[in-house]
Design an enzyme around this catalytic site. Structure first.
Site, PDB file in Angstrom:
ATOM      1  CD  GLU A  57      -2.765   1.282   2.419  1.00  0.00           C
ATOM      2  OE1 GLU A  57      -2.728   0.404   3.296  1.00  0.00           O
ATOM      3  OE2 GLU A  57      -3.550   2.250   2.429  1.00  0.00           O
ATOM      4  NE  ARG A  93       4.006  -7.788  10.659  1.00  0.00           N
ATOM      5  CZ  ARG A  93       3.321  -7.014   9.807  1.00  0.00           C
ATOM      6  NH1 ARG A  93       2.232  -7.452   9.232  1.00  0.00           N
ATOM      7  NH2 ARG A  93       3.733  -5.795   9.539  1.00  0.00           N
ATOM      8  CE  LYS A 107       3.190   0.069   4.812  1.00  0.00           C
ATOM      9  NZ  LYS A 107       2.452   0.197   3.545  1.00  0.00           N
TER      10      LYS A 107
HETATM   11  P1  ATP Z   1       1.384  -2.210   8.532  1.00  0.00           P
HETATM   12  O1  ATP Z   1       2.802  -1.984   8.999  1.00  0.00           O
HETATM   13  O2  ATP Z   1       0.527  -1.041   8.798  1.00  0.00           O
HETATM   14  O3  ATP Z   1       0.825  -3.532   8.977  1.00  0.00           O
HETATM   15  P2  ATP Z   1       2.047  -3.330   6.059  1.00  0.00           P
HETATM   16  O4  ATP Z   1       3.489  -3.300   6.381  1.00  0.00           O
HETATM   17  O5  ATP Z   1       1.306  -4.603   6.128  1.00  0.00           O
HETATM   18  O6  ATP Z   1       1.358  -2.268   6.965  1.00  0.00           O
HETATM   19  P3  ATP Z   1       1.586  -3.283   3.195  1.00  0.00           P
HETATM   20  O7  ATP Z   1       2.006  -2.239   2.247  1.00  0.00           O
HETATM   21  O8  ATP Z   1       0.182  -3.726   3.147  1.00  0.00           O
HETATM   22  O9  ATP Z   1       1.874  -2.692   4.617  1.00  0.00           O
HETATM   23  O10 ATP Z   1       2.541  -4.539   3.033  1.00  0.00           O
HETATM   24  C1  ATP Z   1       2.809  -5.114   1.754  1.00  0.00           C
HETATM   25  C2  ATP Z   1       3.144  -6.563   1.909  1.00  0.00           C
HETATM   26  O11 ATP Z   1       4.290  -6.705   2.749  1.00  0.00           O
HETATM   27  C3  ATP Z   1       2.022  -7.329   2.547  1.00  0.00           C
HETATM   28  O12 ATP Z   1       1.810  -8.513   1.789  1.00  0.00           O
HETATM   29  C4  ATP Z   1       2.516  -7.644   3.918  1.00  0.00           C
HETATM   30  O13 ATP Z   1       2.018  -8.870   4.353  1.00  0.00           O
HETATM   31  C5  ATP Z   1       4.030  -7.676   3.738  1.00  0.00           C
HETATM   32  N1  ATP Z   1       4.720  -7.309   4.986  1.00  0.00           N
HETATM   33  C6  ATP Z   1       4.539  -6.194   5.717  1.00  0.00           C
HETATM   34  N2  ATP Z   1       5.290  -6.205   6.835  1.00  0.00           N
HETATM   35  C7  ATP Z   1       5.981  -7.370   6.822  1.00  0.00           C
HETATM   36  C8  ATP Z   1       6.928  -7.985   7.707  1.00  0.00           C
HETATM   37  N3  ATP Z   1       7.316  -7.387   8.832  1.00  0.00           N
HETATM   38  N4  ATP Z   1       7.423  -9.186   7.357  1.00  0.00           N
HETATM   39  C9  ATP Z   1       7.037  -9.783   6.214  1.00  0.00           C
HETATM   40  N5  ATP Z   1       6.165  -9.260   5.344  1.00  0.00           N
HETATM   41  C10 ATP Z   1       5.622  -8.075   5.633  1.00  0.00           C
END
Ligand code: ATP
Ligand code: MG
Length: 562
Positions: free
Chosen positions: A40, A266, A276
């Site tokens: 996003e 994650r 984020k």
């Molecule tokens: P937030 O931090 O608010 O949860 P987000 O990091 O999930 O937001 P996105 O832009 O939706 O933000 O993430 C894009 C992709 O990266 C998604 O498929 C998410 O699952 C993956 N992702 C985000 N954070 C991690 C992480 N710490 N480890 C692995 N994958 C991640």
């Protein structure tokens, strides 16, 4: 604390996702593999995203498939072109085989809208007039079922009319939403008539003001996966409870493909936050200089700090892809950065906290070019010539007036080696009125040129130095972990564990002349001090260097101090 890592030396990577793909290919469930990375654009990418990027693009290349970079741009209130551009630059830099093509969920807004009308037509979606607060009250809890909205039984025609008027902009933000009609008593709250469309009157970075209603993540995501022919939609565990809704929508819509969602844990890392929302707070409140502040766990921060993309990929490659949550030591990432640099980086001399040394028996005005090894671990890196003369800079920390026996550096009467130059002995200490040491007087032994004595005399200390007449002035920035606590997420207020000393700026540094030639993206070792790269804040008159990583585990030190 689990390490959540795997041994990469034991043949091809196997994990539950790859096992699933092997099975799907073997039994004909799919005939090729298509994945996607769906950020996003409401912030910059961080090291956690890098895990998802390396997984999705890595799988595509291992199985001869394809991976799309797709912006999940369904909430214009929070999204921005700056983030769209930064994310592309980061994915490109990571060099994971992205072909440069960009997709946007917003490209499918018209199709998604048609599918919403399709659901309405089938009696599987309705326009609800409840306010956000009322909807929450009606939703129930984990232990209690929800209640049907009084608007749930609207007729198809009325729903269609209201939904079209929502699109036409006849209502205010929040006045009405479109909801799926599933089951308000479902055990999984995501199935209690989830919202599919909401009214948001904000301009969209790509579609401008063409729309004032936007699909929710849940409605856009799976359907866009289907449009793009995604076979394996890989996301993190927090989406596990959304999978029944993902499947419900795929089953109830005339989508062109049947993607399946799989969830993995994650990445969490000690001394680091990867949310984020909190990273945005650090930027917006000015706790860091920006998203690419070298202390940030963002991809752009790591890049600016000098971390090679290959080190990021290597680190990510060691992480287990599994369903169990774990936290990786930040020291492990440091290790993945430091190790290859140790083999590869050219050695240079720089003095960060300079103290003048005058070599009294060295001829005034004489300059010698001394040959210095560029990298003792790589013969092919050769040597360079470094100027030496009567006045040089040495590190203030390398001198102690009343030194204990075990101090093998400079102290009155003690002899040390200047790297690849000469043995020198400190003979006198000059101080200012405040009693601070301002200059050392030394003598050198001309017979020790190159740093070895003809009579086998030994010295224990070897110091780096820079010729005063030839030195380049520079600023050097040293970084420590942004958070003192191992787990800042656990603190009530993550800012309470913010490390006030995470940035140290040294503005009076002296560099050997060759350091003028360091190119952007190159990392060199400053002897005895660590690995450094240039920072874009530098100017021709005042270059700025960032410490990428120290020579030793900085977390071990941080713990010992704390
Ligand atoms: P937030 O931090 O608010 O949860 P987000 O990091 O999930 O937001 P996105 O832009 O939706 O933000 O993430 C894009 C992709 O990266 C998604 O498929 C998410 O699952 C993956 N992702 C985000 N954070 C991690 C992480 N710490 N480890 C692995 N994958 C991640
Ligand atoms: Mg997310």
């Amino acid at each position: 604390m689990s390490n959540d890592t795997i041994d990469t030396d034991n043949g091809p990577v196997r994990d539950f996702v790859r096992d699933q793909i092997h099975e799907d290919l073997a039994n004909g469930a799919v005939d090729s593999v298509v994945t996607r990375f769906p950020p996003e654009p409401n912030g910059y990418l961080h090291i956690g995203h890098a895990k998802s990027i390396c997984l999705n693009f890595g799988i595509a290349s291992e199985f001869g498939g394809h991976c799309n970079l797709r912006f999940d741009d369904t909430n214009p209130a929070k999204e921005d072109q700056e983030f769209i551009d930064a994310i592309q630059a980061d994915v490109k830099w990571l060099d994971v085989g992205w072909d440069g093509e960009v997709r946007y969920a917003s490209e499918n807004f018209e199709q998604l809208y048609d599918w919403a009308e399709h659901l309405i037509g089938k009696g599987k979606a309705y326009v609800d007039d409840l306010s956000a607060g009322e909807m929450r009250d009606y939703r129930g809890t984990l232990t209690e079922p929800g209640k049907n909205s009084p608007y749930r039984d609207r007729k198809v025609d009325e729903n269609l009319d209201l939904f079209r008027r929502m699109r036409a902009g006849e209502f205010e933000d929040g006045e009405r939403v479109l909801r799926a009609k599933i089951d308000m008593a479902a055990g999984n709250i995501n199935l209690r008539d989830p919202v599919l469309y909401r009214i948001v009157s904000a301009p969209h970075p790509r579609t401008g003001d063409a729309w004032c209603i936007y699909p929710t993540y849940d409605f856009a995501h799976g359907q866009t996966d289907a449009i793009e022919g995604i076979t394996h939609s890989l996301c993190t565990l927090e989406f596990e409870d959304h999978r029944p809704l993902y499947d419900w929508l795929i089953e109830n819509l005339p989508v062109p493909a049947q993607p399946r969602q799989y969830e993995f844990s994650r990445l969490n890392m000690t001394h680091t936050i990867l949310s984020k929302r909190l990273l945005t707070q650090l930027v917006e409140e000015g706790h860091v200089s920006g998203w690419d502040d070298p202390r940030m766990p963002t991809v752009s921060g790591l890049r600016r700090r000098g971390v090679p993309a290959s080190a990021v990929r290597d680190f990510i490659g060691r992480l287990a892809i599994s369903k169990s949550e774990g936290t990786v030591e930040a020291a492990m990432m440091e290790h993945c950065i430091r190790d290859p640099l140790n083999d590869r980086a050219l050695r240079r001399m720089a003095v960060l906290r300079p103290l003048k040394m005058v070599i009294e028996n060295y001829p005034d005005g004489q300059v010698e070019e001394l040959e210095v090894t560029n990298n003792p671990r790589d013969e092919t890196a050769g040597t360079r010539m470094v100027p030496f003369c009567r006045e040089i800079w040495v590190e203030r920390d390398d001198f102690m007036e009343d030194a204990p026996k075990k101090f093998f550096r400079l102290s009155p009467g003690r002899e040390v080696r200047l790297r690849s130059a000469y043995f020198v002995t400190c003979t006198d200490v000059i101080k200012n009125g405040a009693g601070e040491v301002t200059e050392l007087r030394c003598t050198y032994d001309p017979e020790t040129r190159g740093g070895a004595s003809p009579d086998g005399r030994k010295v224990k200390g070897t110091l780096h130095w820079v010729s005063a007449a030839h030195a380049i002035d520079a600023e050097v920035r040293l970084y420590s972990p942004l958070f003192q606590d191992e787990n800042p997420d656990a603190a009530e207020d993550f800012l309470s564990t913010f490390n006030p000393d995470s940035l140290e700026v040294l503005t009076d540094c002296k560099l050997e002349p060759m350091l003028a030639d360091v190119t952007d993206g190159q990392v060199v070792q400053f002897e005895r001090l660590g690995y450094f790269c240039t920072d874009p804040d530098g100017t021709a008159d005042m270059p700025v260097f960032n410490r990428t990583v120290g020579l030793r585990d900085s977390f071990a030190k941080a713990m010992a101090r704390g």
